[in-house]
Design a protein around this motif. Structure first.
Motif, PDB file in Angstrom:
ATOM      1  N   UNK A 127       3.263  44.660   9.852  1.00  0.00           N
ATOM      2  CA  UNK A 127       2.111  45.436  10.314  1.00  0.00           C
ATOM      3  C   UNK A 127       1.400  46.086   9.118  1.00  0.00           C
ATOM      4  N   UNK A 128       0.167  46.484   9.334  1.00  0.00           N
ATOM      5  CA  UNK A 128      -0.556  47.209   8.295  1.00  0.00           C
ATOM      6  C   UNK A 128       0.141  48.542   8.045  1.00  0.00           C
ATOM      7  N   UNK A 129      -0.146  49.131   6.909  1.00  0.00           N
ATOM      8  CA  UNK A 129       0.438  50.431   6.571  1.00  0.00           C
ATOM      9  C   UNK A 129       0.084  51.450   7.648  1.00  0.00           C
ATOM     10  N   UNK A 159       1.886  50.618  11.071  1.00  0.00           N
ATOM     11  CA  UNK A 159       3.311  50.949  11.073  1.00  0.00           C
ATOM     12  C   UNK A 159       3.523  52.455  11.051  1.00  0.00           C
ATOM     13  N   UNK A 160       2.716  53.150  10.245  1.00  0.00           N
ATOM     14  CA  UNK A 160       2.836  54.608  10.178  1.00  0.00           C
ATOM     15  C   UNK A 160       2.599  55.231  11.550  1.00  0.00           C
ATOM     16  N   UNK A 161       1.584  54.740  12.242  1.00  0.00           N
ATOM     17  CA  UNK A 161       1.270  55.279  13.567  1.00  0.00           C
ATOM     18  C   UNK A 161       2.395  55.001  14.559  1.00  0.00           C
ATOM     19  N   UNK A 212       0.886  57.793   6.537  1.00  0.00           N
ATOM     20  CA  UNK A 212       0.528  56.498   5.954  1.00  0.00           C
ATOM     21  C   UNK A 212       0.991  56.400   4.501  1.00  0.00           C
ATOM     22  N   UNK A 213       0.937  57.507   3.770  1.00  0.00           N
ATOM     23  CA  UNK A 213       1.386  57.495   2.375  1.00  0.00           C
ATOM     24  C   UNK A 213       2.874  57.179   2.261  1.00  0.00           C
ATOM     25  N   UNK A 214       3.656  57.623   3.221  1.00  0.00           N
ATOM     26  CA  UNK A 214       5.090  57.338   3.219  1.00  0.00           C
ATOM     27  C   UNK A 214       5.343  55.850   3.390  1.00  0.00           C
ATOM     28  N   UNK A 215       4.642  55.245   4.322  1.00  0.00           N
ATOM     29  CA  UNK A 215       4.792  53.806   4.558  1.00  0.00           C
ATOM     30  C   UNK A 215       4.267  53.027   3.363  1.00  0.00           C
ATOM     31  N   UNK A 216       3.144  53.448   2.801  1.00  0.00           N
ATOM     32  CA  UNK A 216       2.579  52.763   1.633  1.00  0.00           C
ATOM     33  C   UNK A 216       3.560  52.804   0.463  1.00  0.00           C
ATOM     34  N   UNK A 217       4.209  53.928   0.274  1.00  0.00           N
ATOM     35  CA  UNK A 217       5.199  54.064  -0.805  1.00  0.00           C
ATOM     36  C   UNK A 217       6.379  53.119  -0.576  1.00  0.00           C
ATOM     37  N   UNK A 245       7.549  49.938  -2.952  1.00  0.00           N
ATOM     38  CA  UNK A 245       8.920  49.788  -3.462  1.00  0.00           C
ATOM     39  C   UNK A 245       9.501  48.435  -3.065  1.00  0.00           C
ATOM     40  N   UNK A 246       9.277  48.027  -1.823  1.00  0.00           N
ATOM     41  CA  UNK A 246       9.767  46.726  -1.365  1.00  0.00           C
ATOM     42  C   UNK A 246       9.086  45.584  -2.107  1.00  0.00           C
ATOM     43  N   UNK A 247       7.806  45.756  -2.403  1.00  0.00           N
ATOM     44  CA  UNK A 247       7.099  44.715  -3.139  1.00  0.00           C
ATOM     45  C   UNK A 247       7.605  44.641  -4.581  1.00  0.00           C
TER      46      UNK A 247
END
Length: 90
Positions: A5-7, A10-12, A18-23, A27-29
């Motif tokens: 899902x998009x950042x 998924x955050x929602x 959203x910043x937590x999911x983006x981080x 890291x996974x990337x």
């Protein structure tokens, strides 16, 4: 190859910022677990991709060090063969 899902999406759905999911995605990337394909989205990396990339980076680092040490290609390869024999008990 599964699309994530998009950042924001998924955050929602998880109730996170959203910043937590983006981080977490970054890291996974960085670890090679997922890959971002621009506007096409983010996907789980193909099996073995992270290991292949890590191995390629380690090999490149070895080559650079061997060259700094002044080793010939034959000497560098012989050192790798010796290390593999020792590690795999051959």
């Amino acid at each position: 190859g599964y699309r994530l899902p998009t950042v924001r999406g998924l955050a929602e759905s998880l109730g996170l910022a959203a910043n937590t999911v983006a981080k977490a995605y970054r890291a996974l990337e960085a670890d090679g677990v997922i890959e971002t394909r621009g506007r096409h989205g983010t996907f789980v990396a193909a099996a073995g991709s992270a290991a292949d990339r890590e191995l390629a980076l380690a090999a490149q680092a070895y080559v650079e060090r061997a060259r700094r040490l002044g080793l010939t290609e034959d000497d560098a390869l012989a050192a790798v063969r010796d290390a593999l024999r020792a590690a795999y008990g051959e």
